[in-house]
Design a protein around this motif. Sequence first.
Motif, PDB file in Angstrom:
ATOM      1  N   GLU A 140       0.807  -1.208   0.000  1.00 19.93           N
ATOM      2  CA  GLU A 140       0.000   0.000   0.000  1.00 19.93           C
ATOM      3  C   GLU A 140       0.846   1.267   0.000  1.00 19.93           C
ATOM      4  N   ALA A 141       2.087   1.164   0.458  1.00 12.93           N
ATOM      5  CA  ALA A 141       2.932   2.349   0.551  1.00 12.93           C
ATOM      6  C   ALA A 141       3.263   2.898  -0.837  1.00 12.93           C
ATOM      7  N   GLN A 142       3.415   2.028  -1.812  1.00 12.89           N
ATOM      8  CA  GLN A 142       3.724   2.480  -3.161  1.00 12.89           C
ATOM      9  C   GLN A 142       2.463   2.413  -4.003  1.00 12.89           C
ATOM     10  N   GLN A 143       2.076   3.560  -4.538  1.00  5.22           N
ATOM     11  CA  GLN A 143       0.863   3.598  -5.342  1.00  5.22           C
ATOM     12  C   GLN A 143       1.003   4.646  -6.440  1.00  5.22           C
ATOM     13  N   ALA A 144       0.454   4.325  -7.585  1.00 10.27           N
ATOM     14  CA  ALA A 144       0.428   5.285  -8.690  1.00 10.27           C
ATOM     15  C   ALA A 144      -0.657   6.316  -8.419  1.00 10.27           C
ATOM     16  N   LYS A 145      -0.437   7.523  -8.920  1.00  8.57           N
ATOM     17  CA  LYS A 145      -1.429   8.587  -8.788  1.00  8.57           C
ATOM     18  C   LYS A 145      -1.455   9.370 -10.097  1.00  8.57           C
ATOM     19  N   ILE A 146      -2.648   9.522 -10.666  1.00 11.87           N
ATOM     20  CA  ILE A 146      -2.778  10.212 -11.946  1.00 11.87           C
ATOM     21  C   ILE A 146      -3.281  11.633 -11.701  1.00 11.87           C
ATOM     22  N   ASP A 178      -7.775   0.862 -19.499  1.00  9.81           N
ATOM     23  CA  ASP A 178      -8.799   1.100 -20.507  1.00  9.81           C
ATOM     24  C   ASP A 178      -9.220   2.563 -20.497  1.00  9.81           C
ATOM     25  N   VAL A 179      -9.696   3.032 -21.639  1.00  9.50           N
ATOM     26  CA  VAL A 179     -10.263   4.374 -21.779  1.00  9.50           C
ATOM     27  C   VAL A 179     -11.501   4.212 -22.647  1.00  9.50           C
ATOM     28  N   LYS A 180     -12.661   4.623 -22.134  1.00  8.43           N
ATOM     29  CA  LYS A 180     -13.917   4.462 -22.863  1.00  8.43           C
ATOM     30  C   LYS A 180     -14.626   5.802 -22.988  1.00  8.43           C
ATOM     31  N   SER A 181     -15.354   5.969 -24.092  1.00  7.30           N
ATOM     32  CA  SER A 181     -16.127   7.192 -24.290  1.00  7.30           C
ATOM     33  C   SER A 181     -17.611   6.893 -24.117  1.00  7.30           C
ATOM     34  N   VAL A 188     -15.288  10.916 -21.178  1.00  2.00           N
ATOM     35  CA  VAL A 188     -14.273   9.903 -21.437  1.00  2.00           C
ATOM     36  C   VAL A 188     -13.841   9.373 -20.073  1.00  2.00           C
ATOM     37  N   THR A 189     -13.988   8.067 -19.873  1.00  2.00           N
ATOM     38  CA  THR A 189     -13.682   7.451 -18.577  1.00  2.00           C
ATOM     39  C   THR A 189     -12.365   6.688 -18.662  1.00  2.00           C
ATOM     40  N   VAL A 190     -11.473   6.979 -17.701  1.00  2.00           N
ATOM     41  CA  VAL A 190     -10.141   6.377 -17.655  1.00  2.00           C
ATOM     42  C   VAL A 190     -10.092   5.376 -16.507  1.00  2.00           C
ATOM     43  N   TYR A 191      -9.667   4.155 -16.809  1.00  2.00           N
ATOM     44  CA  TYR A 191      -9.517   3.094 -15.803  1.00  2.00           C
ATOM     45  C   TYR A 191      -8.036   2.787 -15.641  1.00  2.00           C
ATOM     46  N   SER A 192      -7.557   2.791 -14.387  1.00  2.00           N
ATOM     47  CA  SER A 192      -6.126   2.576 -14.155  1.00  2.00           C
ATOM     48  C   SER A 192      -5.893   1.925 -12.790  1.00  2.00           C
ATOM     49  N   ASN A 193      -4.626   1.713 -12.464  1.00  2.00           N
ATOM     50  CA  ASN A 193      -4.241   1.173 -11.162  1.00  2.00           C
ATOM     51  C   ASN A 193      -3.914   2.296 -10.166  1.00  2.00           C
ATOM     52  N   ALA A 194      -4.315   3.522 -10.464  1.00  2.71           N
ATOM     53  CA  ALA A 194      -4.003   4.671  -9.607  1.00  2.71           C
ATOM     54  C   ALA A 194      -4.810   4.615  -8.313  1.00  2.71           C
ATOM     55  N   SER A 195      -4.447   5.475  -7.377  1.00  7.35           N
ATOM     56  CA  SER A 195      -5.166   5.547  -6.102  1.00  7.35           C
ATOM     57  C   SER A 195      -6.636   5.890  -6.326  1.00  7.35           C
ATOM     58  N   GLU A 196      -6.927   6.658  -7.365  1.00  7.23           N
ATOM     59  CA  GLU A 196      -8.298   6.908  -7.817  1.00  7.23           C
ATOM     60  C   GLU A 196      -8.434   6.143  -9.139  1.00  7.23           C
ATOM     61  N   PRO A 197      -8.958   4.902  -9.100  1.00  4.34           N
ATOM     62  CA  PRO A 197      -8.879   4.026 -10.272  1.00  4.34           C
ATOM     63  C   PRO A 197      -9.776   4.408 -11.455  1.00  4.34           C
ATOM     64  N   ILE A 198     -10.811   5.213 -11.220  1.00  2.00           N
ATOM     65  CA  ILE A 198     -11.701   5.632 -12.304  1.00  2.00           C
ATOM     66  C   ILE A 198     -11.784   7.148 -12.301  1.00  2.00           C
TER      67      ILE A 198
END
Length: 132
Positions: free
Chosen positions: A18-24, A60-63, A101-111
């Motif tokens: 949990e200490a290491q996390q991506a953030k967009i 993923d990125v969806k419109s 446009v919806t962005v899905y990722s592994n970031a701390s805010e995933p959507i």
Amino acid sequence: MKKFILIALVALVGFTAEAQQAKISFTNDTVDYGNIAKGSDGVRVFEFTNTGDAPLIISDVKSSCGCTVPKKPDGPIAPGASSSIQVKYDTNRVGPIRKTVTVYSNASEPIVALKIKGEVMSNDTSVLEKTK
């Protein structure tokens, strides 16, 4: 004693993960096309940076409709690195633009929801004219 060590090890691994996390972090979450002419270039870009401390993977990125085609970056984005998501709107459709446009990722805010807005003017209307 072995159970205690195993539990402590599992807890330590859990906290480390949990200490290491991506953030967009997007420069802007809305792209305003303004008033554009029918058939003009509909490509715009959402720029972002991975401000976390782990690689960012956009899965993923969806419109919200078929008139908007997003393109996600290839591969992971390293911590501190920047990239972009390209969006192409079909400017042969006259009228207002209001899409998500919806962005899905592994970031701390995933959507993350991004917006595009504007208006495509018909060929018989000048882009400089004020619409009613």
